[in-house]
Design a protein around this motif. Structure first.
Motif, mmCIF file in Angstrom:
data_model
loop_
_atom_site.group_PDB
_atom_site.id
_atom_site.type_symbol
_atom_site.label_atom_id
_atom_site.label_comp_id
_atom_site.label_asym_id
_atom_site.label_seq_id
_atom_site.Cartn_x
_atom_site.Cartn_y
_atom_site.Cartn_z
ATOM 1 N N PRO A 312 1.007 -1.323 -0.088
ATOM 2 C CA PRO A 312 0.021 0.001 -0.218
ATOM 3 C C PRO A 312 0.900 1.428 0.112
ATOM 4 O O PRO A 312 0.543 2.470 -0.755
ATOM 5 C CB PRO A 312 -0.923 -0.181 1.314
ATOM 6 N N ASP A 313 2.104 1.198 0.745
ATOM 7 C CA ASP A 313 2.726 2.522 0.841
ATOM 8 C C ASP A 313 3.557 2.756 -0.336
ATOM 9 O O ASP A 313 3.721 3.986 -0.677
ATOM 10 C CB ASP A 313 3.919 2.258 1.970
ATOM 11 N N SER A 314 3.721 1.760 -1.362
ATOM 12 C CA SER A 314 4.284 2.112 -2.605
ATOM 13 C C SER A 314 3.276 2.294 -3.788
ATOM 14 O O SER A 314 3.651 2.406 -4.960
ATOM 15 C CB SER A 314 5.237 1.098 -3.143
ATOM 16 N N SER A 315 1.929 2.289 -3.494
ATOM 17 C CA SER A 315 0.902 2.380 -4.384
ATOM 18 C C SER A 315 0.881 3.939 -4.938
ATOM 19 O O SER A 315 1.172 4.778 -4.043
ATOM 20 C CB SER A 315 -0.284 1.798 -4.186
ATOM 21 N N SER A 316 0.322 4.189 -6.073
ATOM 22 C CA SER A 316 -0.139 5.483 -6.724
ATOM 23 C C SER A 316 -1.242 5.358 -7.408
ATOM 24 O O SER A 316 -1.615 4.558 -7.811
ATOM 25 C CB SER A 316 1.259 5.847 -7.615
ATOM 26 N N ALA A 317 -1.943 6.594 -7.171
ATOM 27 C CA ALA A 317 -3.301 6.761 -7.907
ATOM 28 C C ALA A 317 -3.360 7.992 -8.761
ATOM 29 O O ALA A 317 -2.899 9.084 -8.265
ATOM 30 C CB ALA A 317 -4.622 6.844 -6.844
ATOM 31 N N LYS A 318 -3.615 7.903 -10.221
ATOM 32 C CA LYS A 318 -3.625 9.277 -10.972
ATOM 33 C C LYS A 318 -4.989 8.885 -11.690
ATOM 34 O O LYS A 318 -5.606 7.987 -11.798
ATOM 35 C CB LYS A 318 -2.589 8.975 -11.828
ATOM 36 N N ARG A 319 -5.456 10.192 -12.125
ATOM 37 C CA ARG A 319 -6.498 10.340 -12.947
ATOM 38 C C ARG A 319 -6.410 10.767 -14.598
ATOM 39 O O ARG A 319 -5.751 11.800 -14.377
ATOM 40 C CB ARG A 319 -7.606 11.317 -12.234
ATOM 41 N N HIS A 325 -10.884 8.378 -16.220
ATOM 42 C CA HIS A 325 -10.687 7.216 -15.595
ATOM 43 C C HIS A 325 -9.730 7.351 -14.299
ATOM 44 O O HIS A 325 -8.641 8.166 -14.342
ATOM 45 C CB HIS A 325 -10.101 6.202 -16.534
ATOM 46 N N LEU A 326 -9.964 6.573 -13.385
ATOM 47 C CA LEU A 326 -9.030 6.400 -12.191
ATOM 48 C C LEU A 326 -8.064 5.286 -12.297
ATOM 49 O O LEU A 326 -8.301 4.116 -12.558
ATOM 50 C CB LEU A 326 -9.534 6.305 -10.902
ATOM 51 N N VAL A 327 -6.705 5.432 -12.647
ATOM 52 C CA VAL A 327 -5.713 4.377 -12.694
ATOM 53 C C VAL A 327 -4.987 4.179 -11.293
ATOM 54 O O VAL A 327 -4.336 5.243 -10.941
ATOM 55 C CB VAL A 327 -4.999 4.876 -13.736
ATOM 56 N N ILE A 328 -4.860 2.965 -10.874
ATOM 57 C CA ILE A 328 -4.004 2.902 -9.353
ATOM 58 C C ILE A 328 -3.114 1.549 -9.781
ATOM 59 O O ILE A 328 -3.461 0.693 -10.256
ATOM 60 C CB ILE A 328 -5.058 2.332 -8.466
ATOM 61 N N CYS A 329 -1.877 2.113 -9.607
ATOM 62 C CA CYS A 329 -0.821 1.016 -9.635
ATOM 63 C C CYS A 329 -0.392 0.711 -8.247
ATOM 64 O O CYS A 329 0.137 1.633 -7.560
ATOM 65 C CB CYS A 329 0.396 1.844 -10.419
#
Length: 419
Positions: A312-319, A325-329
Motif C-alpha cells: 500500500p505504501d508504494s502504490s499510486s493513484a492518478k486520474r 478514469h482512475l488508474v491505481i498502480c
C-alpha cells in the motif's frame, strides 16, 4: 419551476459525450422551463432544438443560433415572439420569397387589424389572470379550512382521552387506537382521490394560467406520493464490505466499469476504474490495503479483492485528464494468498537459485579435525610449485638427437653416422 442550466444541458447531451459547445441536437422537453436563455451562448452549433411541453412564454435569445434548422415550441405559454426574422420554414412549410414580399406589401393594411386583435387579447388575458388569482386564493382558503377541521394525530389527543377514561376501559380503547388511525387514513385517502378525479373532470380553458394550475396540482400529488413512499420505505442496512471472519468482499455499488491487469514485467497490479469524466476529484476517496482496494465514489463503495498481496505504501493513484478514469498502480509482494492464509512462494530465477544454493552452503559449517598433540607449523620445504603446463601444438613432434654430453649416450660403431 425549471431553468436552463449548464448541468441540465450536459445531462441531456450524453450522445455527444456531454460536450455542449459542439452540440448539434438538444432535447429539453417536459422540463418545466419558463424562459429561453443561455442556449445561444453555449450551443452555437445547434441545429435541432426540442422545447415542447414547457412553460415558455416568450420566444427570445435564438438570433445567434445561425445553424438552427428545427425548433419545436409546441404546448408552451407563448405570448410574444422575437428573433424569428431568419427562420425559412414555419409549421413544416417552406416560406417562399414571394410570400415575404406580399407580407411586406400588406403590412400597412393589416397592421390596424393586428393592433385591434392585440388589444382585445390583452383585455381577455387580464380577465383570465384575475380569475386564476381568485381560484388560487379560494384553493388556499379551502386548504387552510380543511387543516383546521381535520388536525393531524400526534398521539397526544389519544393520551388525553385515555387519561380521563376508567382503568377498565383504558386498555380496550388503547387497543382500538391503531384501528381508528387506519380508518381515518383510509377516509382521507378516499377524499383525496375524489378531489383528484374532480379536478381532472372539470372543464378548463387552454390558457397559461390553466396550465400553471395543472402543474401545481401535479406537483402537489407528486409530493403526497413521495411522502407516502418515504413512510413505507424501509431503511436499508449498511453495505457489508468485510465479513465477520475478516474476509473482504467484491462490491461495485456505483456500477462502474473497470479492468484489473497483472503487470508481470513491473511486478504490479493495475486497476483502471471508469469514473465519470466530469465528476469532481474531491468526491473520490481511495484506500489501498494489502489484500484489497476500496474506492468511495460519491459515497458509494467500490471494493475489489486482489489475487496477490500488494504494497500500500508504494502504490499510486492518478486520474486521466482525457477520459476521467482512475488508474491505481500497486506493486506486488513476493507472496501468494490462498484460502485466507498467507503462504510464501519465492519467485525463482536462475540467479535466485544460485543465490539460494550459496546461502544453503554458508549455513552448513564444516569443521576440520586436528590432532591436539601436534602443534608444529607446516613444513615449507615440502611445498612444491606446480609445473606450468604449456600448450601443445598440433603436428609431428621433432626428433631428439642425443648429444655426446648426455651421460646415457653410447657410441655404437656399427651404426652409421647421421647425415
Amino acid at each position: 419551476m425549471g431553468r436552463i442550466t449548464e448541468d441540465l444541458i450536459r445531462r441531456n447531451a450524453e450522445h455527444n459525450d456531454r460536450i455542449i459547445f459542439s452540440l448539434e441536437e438538444l432535447s429539453l422537453h417536459q422540463q418545466e422551463i419558463e424562459k429561453l436563455e443561455h442556449i445561444d451562448k453555449w450551443c452555437r452549433d445547434l441545429k435541432i432544438l426540442y422545447l415542447q411541453n414547457n412553460l415558455i412564454g416568450k420566444i427570445e435569445n435564438v438570433s445567434r443560433l445561425k445553424k438552427l434548422e428545427y425548433l419545436n415550441l409546441a404546448l408552451n405559454n407563448i405570448e410574444k415572439i422575437e428573433n424569428l426574422e431568419v427562420f425559412k420554414w414555419l409549421d413544416g412549410k417552406e416560406i417562399e420569397r414571394s410570400e415575404r414580399i406580399q407580407a411586406l406589401q400588406n403590412y400597412p393594411v393589416i397592421e390596424q387589424q393586428v393592433r385591434e386583435q392585440e388589444n382585445a387579447y390583452c383585455l381577455k388575458r387580464a380577465k383570465d389572470k384575475e380569475e386564476a388569482q381568485r381560484k388560487l386564493r379560494e384553493e388556499h382558503e379551502d386548504e387552510d379550512k380543511r387543516q383546521r377541521n381535520n388536525p393531524g394525530f400526534d398521539g397526544r389527543w389519544y393520551t388525553d382521552i385515555n387519561a380521563t377514561l376508567p382503568s377498565s376501559l383504558e386498555s380496550k380503547d388503547h387497543l382500538q387506537v391503531p384501528e381508528i388511525q387506519e380508518e381515518e387514513h383510509n377516509k382521507k385517502k378516499l377524499d383525496e382521490s375524489e378531489d383528484d378525479l374532480e379536478f381532472w373532470n372539470k372543464p378548463s380553458l387552454f390558457t397559461p394560467e390553466s396550465r400553471l394550475e395543472t402543474l401545481r396540482h401535479m406537483e402537489k400529488q407528486r409530493k403526497k406520493q413521495e411522502k407516502l413512499s418515504d413512510r413505507k420505505k424501509k431503511v436499508k442496512p449498511p453495505r457489508t464490505l468485510i465479513t465477520e471472519d475478516g474476509k473482504a468482499l467484491n462490491v461495485n455499488e456505483p456500477k462502474l466499469e473497470f479492468s484489473l491487469k497483472d503487470d508481470e514485467k513491473r511486478n504490479q497490479i493495475i486497476l483502471d476504474l471508469a469514473v465519470y469524466r466530469y465528476m469532481d476529484t474531491s468526491l473520490i476517496d481511495v484506500d489501498v490495503q494489502p489484500t484489497y482496494v476500496r474506492v468511495m465514489v460519491k459515497g458509494k463503495p467500490f471494493q475489489l479483492v486482489f489475487p496477490a498481496e500488494v504494497k500500500p505504501d508504494s502504490s499510486s493513484a492518478k486520474r486521466s485528464q482525457t477520459t476521467g478514469h482512475l488508474v491505481i498502480c500497486m506493486p506486488k509482494v513476493e507472496e501468494i494468498i490462498t484460502g485466507g492464509r498467507q503462504t510464501f512462494k519465492s519467485m525463482k530465477t536462475t540467479l535466485d537459485s544460485g543465490r539460494e544454493q550459496t546461502s544453503s552452503r554458508s549455513k552448513c559449517i564444516e569443521k576440520l579435525e586436528v590432532d591436539p598433540s601436534k602443534h608444529s607449523f607446516p613444513d615449507v620445504t615440502n611445498i612444491i610449485l606446480e609445473k606450468k603446463h604449456t600448450p601443445r601444438r598440433l603436428g609431428s613432434e621433432p626428433k631428439i638427437i642425443p648429444s655426446e654430453e648426455d651421460p646415457d649416450f653410447e657410441d655404437n660403431p656399427e651404426v652409421p653416422p647421421l647425415i
